[in-house]
Design an enzyme around this catalytic site. Sequence first.
Site, mmCIF file in Angstrom:
data_model
loop_
_atom_site.group_PDB
_atom_site.id
_atom_site.type_symbol
_atom_site.label_atom_id
_atom_site.label_comp_id
_atom_site.label_asym_id
_atom_site.label_seq_id
_atom_site.Cartn_x
_atom_site.Cartn_y
_atom_site.Cartn_z
ATOM 1 N N GLY A 1 -9.972 -2.967 -9.720
ATOM 2 C CA GLY A 1 -11.435 -3.978 -9.883
ATOM 3 C C GLY A 1 -12.426 -3.151 -11.387
ATOM 4 O O GLY A 1 -11.775 -2.006 -12.324
ATOM 5 N N GLY A 2 -13.547 -3.342 -12.023
ATOM 6 C CA GLY A 2 -13.901 -3.027 -13.100
ATOM 7 C C GLY A 2 -14.603 -1.123 -11.941
ATOM 8 O O GLY A 2 -13.886 -0.624 -13.659
ATOM 9 N N PHE A 3 -13.948 -1.017 -11.239
ATOM 10 C CA PHE A 3 -14.785 0.318 -11.068
ATOM 11 C C PHE A 3 -13.584 1.091 -10.918
ATOM 12 O O PHE A 3 -13.874 2.480 -11.184
ATOM 13 C CB PHE A 3 -15.338 -0.290 -9.069
ATOM 14 C CG PHE A 3 -15.910 0.945 -8.833
ATOM 15 C CD1 PHE A 3 -17.657 0.761 -8.469
ATOM 16 C CD2 PHE A 3 -15.485 2.068 -8.105
ATOM 17 C CE1 PHE A 3 -18.159 1.699 -8.161
ATOM 18 C CE2 PHE A 3 -16.766 2.636 -7.224
ATOM 19 C CZ PHE A 3 -17.375 2.807 -7.484
ATOM 20 N N GLY A 4 -12.858 0.545 -10.417
ATOM 21 C CA GLY A 4 -11.433 1.303 -10.242
ATOM 22 C C GLY A 4 -10.304 1.122 -9.337
ATOM 23 O O GLY A 4 -10.245 -0.224 -8.777
ATOM 24 N N VAL B 1 -8.576 0.357 -5.927
ATOM 25 C CA VAL B 1 -8.476 0.550 -4.354
ATOM 26 C C VAL B 1 -6.378 0.943 -3.760
ATOM 27 O O VAL B 1 -6.395 0.337 -4.153
ATOM 28 C CB VAL B 1 -9.262 -1.080 -3.908
ATOM 29 C CG1 VAL B 1 -8.908 -0.770 -2.319
ATOM 30 C CG2 VAL B 1 -10.098 -0.979 -4.614
ATOM 31 N N GLY C 1 -5.680 -2.967 -4.843
ATOM 32 C CA GLY C 1 -5.830 -3.954 -5.968
ATOM 33 C C GLY C 1 -6.462 -3.042 -7.298
ATOM 34 O O GLY C 1 -6.810 -1.651 -6.679
ATOM 35 N N ASP D 1 -24.056 -10.394 -7.783
ATOM 36 C CA ASP D 1 -22.657 -10.755 -8.023
ATOM 37 C C ASP D 1 -21.711 -11.160 -6.336
ATOM 38 O O ASP D 1 -20.441 -10.850 -6.532
ATOM 39 C CB ASP D 1 -22.145 -9.137 -8.049
ATOM 40 C CG ASP D 1 -20.816 -8.988 -9.301
ATOM 41 O OD1 ASP D 1 -20.761 -10.336 -9.609
ATOM 42 O OD2 ASP D 1 -19.395 -7.927 -9.434
ATOM 43 N N LYS E 1 -11.734 2.977 -2.210
ATOM 44 C CA LYS E 1 -11.712 2.708 -3.572
ATOM 45 C C LYS E 1 -12.282 3.922 -4.690
ATOM 46 O O LYS E 1 -13.142 4.735 -3.876
ATOM 47 C CB LYS E 1 -13.129 2.118 -3.495
ATOM 48 C CG LYS E 1 -13.089 1.676 -5.115
ATOM 49 C CD LYS E 1 -13.997 -0.118 -5.028
ATOM 50 C CE LYS E 1 -15.906 -0.240 -5.177
ATOM 51 N NZ LYS E 1 -16.429 -1.150 -4.720
#
Length: 869
Positions: A574-577, A579, A572, A689, A593
């Site tokens: 996400g905003g973070f990077g 995975v 997947g 969050d 991640k």
Amino acid sequence: MGNIIFIHFFLLGLLPSSVLFPLVYGQSQQGFISIDCGSNSSYTEKITGINYVPDWSYIDTGRVRSIPSNRILSDLERQLWSLRSFPQGKRNCYNVKVKVGTKYLIRASFLYENYDAQNTVPEFDLHFGPNFWVTVKLGLPQTIIHEEIIHITTSNNVKVCVVNTGNGTPFISALELRPLENVSYETVSGSLSTYMRLDIGANNNTFIRYPDDVYDRIWSPPVPISGWVQIQTSSEVNNNDNKGFKAPSSVLNTASTVADASAPMFIPWGDPDQSTKFYIYMYFAELQTLQPNQSRTFKIYNNGKLFYNRDVSPAYLNENVIYSPAPLSINATHEFTLVMSQGSTMPPILNALEIYKVMNFDRPTTNQGDVVAIESIKKDYKVTKEDWQGDPCAPKTLAWGALVCKYDASDPPTIIGLNLSSSGLMGEISRNISNLAKLEVLDLSNNNLIGPVPEFLAEMPFLRVLNLAGNNLSGQVPAALINKMNKASLSLSLDGNPNLHVTATNEKKNDILMPILAAFGILTGPVMVQPHSPQNSHIEPQSHGPLDQHPRRRYLYADILKMTNHFDTLLGEGGFGKVYYGQISNGTEVAVKMLSPKSGQGYKEFQAEVDILLRVHHRNLTSLVGYCNEGDTKMGLIYEYMGRGNLGSLLGGKGEVLRWKDRLQVALDSAQGLEYLHNGCRPPIIHRDIKSSNILLNEHFQAKLADFGLSRAFPTDGDATHVTTKVVGTPGYLDPQYYISFRLTEKSDIYSFGIVLMELITGRPVLVKSGEISHITKWVDFNINQGDIYSIMDPKIKESCNVNSVWKAVDMAMACTASDPTNRPTMSQVVSELKECLNLELNHGNDRQVDSTMSIASTFDNELGPVAR
Ligand SMILES: *[C@@H]1O[C@H](CO)[C@@H](O)[C@H](O)[C@H]1NC(C)=O
Ligand SMILES: *[C@@H]1O[C@H](CO)[C@@H](O)[C@H](O)[C@H]1NC(C)=O
Ligand SMILES: *[C@@H]1O[C@H](CO)[C@@H](O)[C@H](O)[C@H]1NC(C)=O
């Protein structure tokens, strides 16, 4: 008087409907949208009396074509004479304004007739917004294809697109939308596409549509079936049913029965795709006057099982409809059998039949605000890019060039980058850009833009790269923009705009001077200034962070490559990077991640996450196996692997349906994790969050909270609230009170948790950007006030749960989301309430569970007798 006679003639089949009806019914096409593709004028079609309009206001691409005049036969409806073809672009879309929340019959029609003298019938795809609808396969040049869906609109526009798949030039002849009554053709979930619609018993080869059919459905004559005989009447059949099906009298007044009265009527059909689900609608009306010693009753079987649990005895000259309220998906073939009941003297009849396939148009469209903004920008600058058609971000494979979209499993795609450099843009910087709420990168360099650099650019919260170089902008650069640049939160490039000025602001001049000079290209260095970002300054001296206090959990980048097999399985993003799936040396499965250096979140979040996860341990919090920290491109977090993914996509997805008791267990698990953060940690931790996509499930559906990047620990020095400087969180889950006051408390997490509970109960997205009731709390509140618990429950779980446990959960969700934080329960109270809910549900057991394939009801009860009017 005249029209009664006409109708009479028509029913006897002596006259075609063509000349008669337009005069009688021409005015009543309420809500119809009838678009003749490729036409150059409006007109009333002579055969049907339908008023068509040309298509140019619905599309701005394609070429107007028409079929050869010698192919225009007298019975060919005029909307099929012309067409629009699309030799350019992969996807071309019609954009039709509609009413939100309206059930429409939407029909796209196609007739090739060798309009291009190529003698090659093309094949192409039809899309409904971002979703695949069907592949248009015409077969022969003379074939007319109508593709139809029944769909409830979720926004105020409908996009119908033809997509070139490399098998010839796509085209379309007509596009028609017909509003239906909302109570008709109800589904458990999904839209419907027409599989067949037959006027059983029709005695000639004509198609019946408007004006006979008030909804303009097209009824086809059936394929003859041996052993069936037709019966008909010239009388009018009453079709005023309470579900709004209203099959036309001219369809209902013919029927088929079996020649051999004792033989059953077989209706076989099937679909090679075993996963297809169907809805079936059977229409009956007695057409013969039965004597006192005569009766017509029969039973309906589906694959040998009783379909409708009573005998059917159609009312004289009254429409009866029998249908399944839940979709049928038994196996690849279906065989409906109508069998005369014992004691009946007449064989079964069937007047009309409709079969629909379930369509799951569930791919999310781009955030509606972004769609409106980018379409306005397209208009402002008259952008003619070939791929700027249809939904901007979806599907991913057809996303507009020059955009960067962000895809997140639980939220609609959003636009985070717009690059229109060297695109010949003229005029001022469009105000509509400010409506791209999540925009991070904006490049308008090397155009002919004039006018000022607008203030609003400084107010866009996520903007971190702004390139306006090489235009002819003029006036003062807003001080706020310069400030942002100096605070290193914006990379700004303005060089090559000779008429642009900067006056120093009242901030410390020395700090400002250099970046401004640089921004104007006065320094000899690089033209584009990359401000010294906080990320860089944190990463370079790698010796003091908390990370280094945990050397045992520290992995090398080489280890990461090995465990993820060089990042070969993406789980997947996400905003973070991104995975990735991985396995560590002892075989334990992990999720890795990797922090993207470009991510909106950053090193601070990375650090917060490691810090918290290395300190706290609970069965309902994801555990950290380790981390990697080698330079700014090689930062990663290694978690335990959660095989079922996140709750948000499980609820929204097509896969396994989480039952109500599983959902309650998930709620309880997450609540316990959160309770531990609030009450079990010293100092307490606020997650900040909580949302369904941050709740992960393992193989055994055990739920754990994830993503601590935004979490904060607060000292317990008496004051229960904490003033924060920056509001963070996810729209839809964010406590409105926190948003207003900037005061962060545990109660903000409880608000977000209440939203997750609502998602579990309703299965609905938290924010529906279109429509009047946009937020889930408003929607639940509105529907609860109607007093009907069933109306808010996720249709997928409705059948099988204890109403009391649902009510209890709803009450708690409402309490958690109370607008005054002091009225919200504590996490400990939530945990104990959820335990009670789960007990209620478990004790209630499975006794009421209904197998959806067997839960067949009908409108027959209501419609059996003549309808009083
Ligand atoms: C019904 O009654 C009529 C006379 O009224 C008779 O001719 C006919 O045969 C009867 N039909 C049956 C099925 O009994
Ligand atoms: C925008 O596109 C141009 C040309 O494709 C490219 O050179 C430039 O780097 C892009 N800008 C950004 C900010 O990515
Ligand atoms: C730039 O704009 C000014 C007006 O602000 C105009 O006089 C000038 O001709 C423009 N220059 C170019 C190269 O278009």
